[in-house]
Motif scaffolding. Structure first.
Motif, PDB file in Angstrom:
ATOM      1  N   LEU A 169       0.824  -1.212   0.000  1.00  0.00           N
ATOM      2  CA  LEU A 169       0.000   0.000   0.000  1.00  0.00           C
ATOM      3  C   LEU A 169       0.853   1.255   0.000  1.00  0.00           C
ATOM      4  CD1 LEU A 169      -2.845  -1.020   2.481  1.00  0.00           C
ATOM      5  CD2 LEU A 169      -2.852  -1.096  -0.015  1.00  0.00           C
ATOM      6  N   THR A 170       1.986   1.212   0.688  1.00  0.00           N
ATOM      7  CA  THR A 170       2.887   2.363   0.691  1.00  0.00           C
ATOM      8  C   THR A 170       3.379   2.659  -0.717  1.00  0.00           C
ATOM      9  OG1 THR A 170       3.600   1.916   2.952  1.00  0.00           O
ATOM     10  CG2 THR A 170       5.049   3.285   1.604  1.00  0.00           C
ATOM     11  N   ARG A 171       3.791   1.627  -1.451  1.00  0.00           N
ATOM     12  CA  ARG A 171       4.302   1.819  -2.815  1.00  0.00           C
ATOM     13  C   ARG A 171       3.231   2.308  -3.766  1.00  0.00           C
ATOM     14  NH1 ARG A 171       6.240  -3.189  -1.653  1.00  0.00           N
ATOM     15  NH2 ARG A 171       4.916  -4.200  -3.215  1.00  0.00           N
ATOM     16  N   HIS A 172       2.016   1.809  -3.621  1.00  0.00           N
ATOM     17  CA  HIS A 172       0.980   2.078  -4.606  1.00  0.00           C
ATOM     18  C   HIS A 172       0.076   3.257  -4.272  1.00  0.00           C
ATOM     19  CE1 HIS A 172       1.221  -2.417  -6.029  1.00  0.00           C
ATOM     20  NE2 HIS A 172       2.276  -1.703  -6.357  1.00  0.00           N
ATOM     21  N   HIS A 173       0.032   3.667  -2.989  1.00  0.00           N
ATOM     22  CA  HIS A 173      -0.964   4.665  -2.603  1.00  0.00           C
ATOM     23  C   HIS A 173      -0.413   5.892  -1.897  1.00  0.00           C
ATOM     24  CE1 HIS A 173      -4.566   2.176  -3.521  1.00  0.00           C
ATOM     25  NE2 HIS A 173      -3.751   1.162  -3.248  1.00  0.00           N
ATOM     26  N   LEU A 174       0.833   5.860  -1.457  1.00  0.00           N
ATOM     27  CA  LEU A 174       1.369   6.979  -0.694  1.00  0.00           C
ATOM     28  C   LEU A 174       2.535   7.629  -1.434  1.00  0.00           C
ATOM     29  CD1 LEU A 174       1.316   5.544   2.950  1.00  0.00           C
ATOM     30  CD2 LEU A 174      -0.402   6.973   1.815  1.00  0.00           C
ATOM     31  N   PRO A 175       2.744   8.930  -1.234  1.00  0.00           N
ATOM     32  CA  PRO A 175       3.870   9.614  -1.884  1.00  0.00           C
ATOM     33  C   PRO A 175       5.196   9.107  -1.338  1.00  0.00           C
ATOM     34  CG  PRO A 175       2.826  11.056  -0.277  1.00  0.00           C
ATOM     35  CD  PRO A 175       1.954   9.845  -0.385  1.00  0.00           C
ATOM     36  N   PRO A 176       6.298   9.320  -2.090  1.00  0.00           N
ATOM     37  CA  PRO A 176       7.597   8.790  -1.662  1.00  0.00           C
ATOM     38  C   PRO A 176       8.144   9.408  -0.385  1.00  0.00           C
ATOM     39  CG  PRO A 176       7.826  10.164  -3.622  1.00  0.00           C
ATOM     40  CD  PRO A 176       6.370   9.967  -3.411  1.00  0.00           C
ATOM     41  N   SER A 177       7.653  10.577  -0.012  1.00  0.00           N
ATOM     42  CA  SER A 177       8.130  11.202   1.224  1.00  0.00           C
ATOM     43  C   SER A 177       7.008  12.015   1.857  1.00  0.00           C
ATOM     44  CB  SER A 177       9.344  12.100   0.943  1.00  0.00           C
ATOM     45  OG  SER A 177       9.003  13.116   0.021  1.00  0.00           O
ATOM     46  N   PRO A 178       7.033  12.153   3.190  1.00  0.00           N
ATOM     47  CA  PRO A 178       6.026  12.949   3.891  1.00  0.00           C
ATOM     48  C   PRO A 178       6.222  14.439   3.590  1.00  0.00           C
ATOM     49  CG  PRO A 178       7.175  11.441   5.363  1.00  0.00           C
ATOM     50  CD  PRO A 178       7.955  11.493   4.083  1.00  0.00           C
ATOM     51  N   PRO A 179       5.246  15.254   3.944  1.00  0.00           N
ATOM     52  CA  PRO A 179       3.989  14.896   4.597  1.00  0.00           C
ATOM     53  C   PRO A 179       3.006  14.255   3.625  1.00  0.00           C
ATOM     54  CG  PRO A 179       4.018  17.235   4.132  1.00  0.00           C
ATOM     55  CD  PRO A 179       5.371  16.725   3.752  1.00  0.00           C
ATOM     56  N   VAL A 180       2.111  13.451   4.174  1.00  0.00           N
ATOM     57  CA  VAL A 180       1.072  12.805   3.377  1.00  0.00           C
ATOM     58  C   VAL A 180      -0.214  13.613   3.537  1.00  0.00           C
ATOM     59  CG1 VAL A 180      -0.271  10.706   3.025  1.00  0.00           C
ATOM     60  CG2 VAL A 180       2.133  10.554   3.721  1.00  0.00           C
ATOM     61  N   PRO A 181      -0.741  14.164   2.448  1.00  0.00           N
ATOM     62  CA  PRO A 181      -1.950  14.987   2.562  1.00  0.00           C
ATOM     63  C   PRO A 181      -3.129  14.217   3.150  1.00  0.00           C
ATOM     64  CG  PRO A 181      -0.945  15.212   0.383  1.00  0.00           C
ATOM     65  CD  PRO A 181      -0.247  14.079   1.073  1.00  0.00           C
ATOM     66  N   LYS A 182      -4.011  14.960   3.815  1.00  0.00           N
ATOM     67  CA  LYS A 182      -5.196  14.326   4.404  1.00  0.00           C
ATOM     68  C   LYS A 182      -6.036  13.631   3.344  1.00  0.00           C
ATOM     69  CE  LYS A 182      -7.428  16.511   7.624  1.00  0.00           C
ATOM     70  NZ  LYS A 182      -8.335  17.457   8.352  1.00  0.00           N
ATOM     71  N   SER A 183      -6.139  14.224   2.153  1.00  0.00           N
ATOM     72  CA  SER A 183      -6.936  13.624   1.081  1.00  0.00           C
ATOM     73  C   SER A 183      -6.360  12.260   0.672  1.00  0.00           C
ATOM     74  CB  SER A 183      -6.981  14.547  -0.130  1.00  0.00           C
ATOM     75  OG  SER A 183      -5.678  14.819  -0.613  1.00  0.00           O
ATOM     76  N   THR A 184      -5.040  12.148   0.673  1.00  0.00           N
ATOM     77  CA  THR A 184      -4.406  10.873   0.318  1.00  0.00           C
ATOM     78  C   THR A 184      -4.671   9.828   1.389  1.00  0.00           C
ATOM     79  OG1 THR A 184      -2.661  12.058  -0.878  1.00  0.00           O
ATOM     80  CG2 THR A 184      -2.203   9.781  -0.257  1.00  0.00           C
ATOM     81  N   ARG A 185      -4.563  10.238   2.661  1.00  0.00           N
ATOM     82  CA  ARG A 185      -4.862   9.309   3.757  1.00  0.00           C
ATOM     83  C   ARG A 185      -6.305   8.832   3.683  1.00  0.00           C
ATOM     84  NH1 ARG A 185      -3.238  13.364   7.406  1.00  0.00           N
ATOM     85  NH2 ARG A 185      -5.126  12.930   8.610  1.00  0.00           N
ATOM     86  N   ARG A 186      -7.207   9.744   3.414  1.00  0.00           N
ATOM     87  CA  ARG A 186      -8.619   9.378   3.347  1.00  0.00           C
ATOM     88  C   ARG A 186      -8.882   8.431   2.186  1.00  0.00           C
ATOM     89  NH1 ARG A 186     -11.648  15.185   4.636  1.00  0.00           N
ATOM     90  NH2 ARG A 186     -11.434  15.068   6.927  1.00  0.00           N
ATOM     91  N   ALA A 187      -8.224   8.654   1.073  1.00  0.00           N
ATOM     92  CA  ALA A 187      -8.406   7.773  -0.078  1.00  0.00           C
ATOM     93  C   ALA A 187      -7.900   6.366   0.228  1.00  0.00           C
ATOM     94  CB  ALA A 187      -7.684   8.347  -1.297  1.00  0.00           C
ATOM     95  N   LEU A 188      -6.747   6.281   0.875  1.00  0.00           N
ATOM     96  CA  LEU A 188      -6.224   4.964   1.233  1.00  0.00           C
ATOM     97  C   LEU A 188      -7.126   4.290   2.253  1.00  0.00           C
ATOM     98  CD1 LEU A 188      -4.196   2.710   1.211  1.00  0.00           C
ATOM     99  CD2 LEU A 188      -2.744   4.035   2.776  1.00  0.00           C
TER     100      LEU A 188
END
Length: 339
Positions: A169-188
């Motif tokens: 999930l980290t490779r496919h859904h999260l950006p390579p470095s923080p911060p991770v936007p709230k919208s991205t967290r919600r989508a995951l």
């Protein structure tokens, strides 16, 4: 089975490391740990979007298998069970990699299906918690997959493996470095809950379990982050992961760099990047299955293999007869035959 214990090695090839565990097996006793050797292989980070594992990781894997075989031989291991989980099992060039490992080391890696992983891990959790735990629910988050199992006996009534591993999930859904936007967290989070709700319809129809347990480094590190005792307090200390406390940590983890995450209680450098995804999956499991907390169990898949092998010896069964027959089975490697 003879009175002398069998010294067995289990070599687990995962997403991040090759982990050799050696234990003595004797009737009427739990597996007695002898040695644990872990070597970084980083298969997941060397896998491209087409599922191909690239050369540097194959070389690391061959080196790790050689080191494990040498360690096992030096410690008098009679049999070695080498197997790979989803990072190699699902790779597009799996057969080529397995062939290279065998040519270089003499070791043929076997595979467990995801369902077999769930069943063996459930066996380990049941033996650790005992019958007083009542109907049991198990959750385990790996690098490539997540396993769930539930049942009242030693074999679960339902065993599932889902593509919700923290590394995947980290490779496919999260950006390579923080911060991770709230919208991205919600989508995951929405993706995780969607997969879980569809897959766990059968579990939802069962009575609530008397005990819900979690295994794996991801759950153990999240529990430590949320206030559980340190590992050095010993395996018999009760440890729990509280859903409310975990939910409060997720936004903070999303803001922190990998280095800053590593400075937190329990978070290891090797898992710092994927711990946010692991936390989102853990919180999603607890939400969908209506669990306020999970008890952390120190026994997991490798202990399940030890126990299954011991049961087979005591009962005179074929040691390759894994729970729920599968055309893909583990192969015992007799170390004296390895160059």
């Amino acid at each position: 089975m003879k009175d002398a214990p069998l010294r067995l090695g289990v070599l687990d090839i995962g997403s991040n490391s090759a982990h050799l565990r050696i234990a003595d097996l004797a009737p009427g006793l739990p597996p007695t740990g002898v040695r644990s050797v872990k070597t970084a292989v980083r298969l997941a980070e060397a896998t491209d979007r087409h599922g191909v594992i690239h050369r540097p990781a194959v070389g690391r894997l061959i080196g790790a298998v050689r080191e494990s075989v040498a360690s096992a031989a030096a410690l008098g291991v009679g049999e070695l069970i080498p197997f790979a989980t989803s990072a190699l099992r699902d790779a597009a060039n799996r057969d080529d990699v397995v062939g290279e490992v065998r040519a270089a080391t003499g070791v043929r890696l076997g595979f467990l299906t995801g369902e077999q992983e769930a069943r063996l891990t459930f066996l380990a959790a049941r033996r650790w918690r005992g019958w007083s735990a009542g109907p049991l629910l198990l959750a385990d988050i790996g690098g490539g997959s997540m396993e769930l199992a539930v049942g009242a006996g030693e074999r679960p009534d339902i065993a599932l493996s889902l593509p919700l591993g923290a590394g995947r999930l980290t490779r496919h859904h999260l950006p390579p470095s923080p911060p991770v936007p709230k919208s991205t967290r919600r989508a995951l989070s929405a993706h995780v809950r969607s997969v879980l709700k569809e897959a766990t319809l059968g579990i939802a129809q069962l009575p609530p379990p008397a005990t819900a347990v979690a295994t794996s480094k991801t759950f153990a590190q999240l529990a430590r982050l949320c206030g559980a005792p340190k590992a050095k307090a010993g395996p018999y200390r009760e440890r729990h992961l509280d859903r409310g406390e975990l939910r409060r940590w997720i936004p903070r983890l999303a803001r922190l760099s990998d280095a800053e995450r590593t400075a937190l209680p329990g978070i290891k450098a090797s898992r710092a990047r994927q711990i946010l995804a692991g936390a989102i999956v853990a919180e999603g499991v607890m939400d969908v299955l209506r669990l306020d907390r999970l008890a952390i169990c120190p026994w997991a898949l490798r202990e399940g293999l030890f126990l299954h092998r011991l049961d087979a010896l005591v009962e005179g069964r074929d040691p390759e007869d894994l729970p729920e027959h599968s055309p893909v089975v583990l192969r015992d490697v007799h170390l004296r035959a390895v160059p």
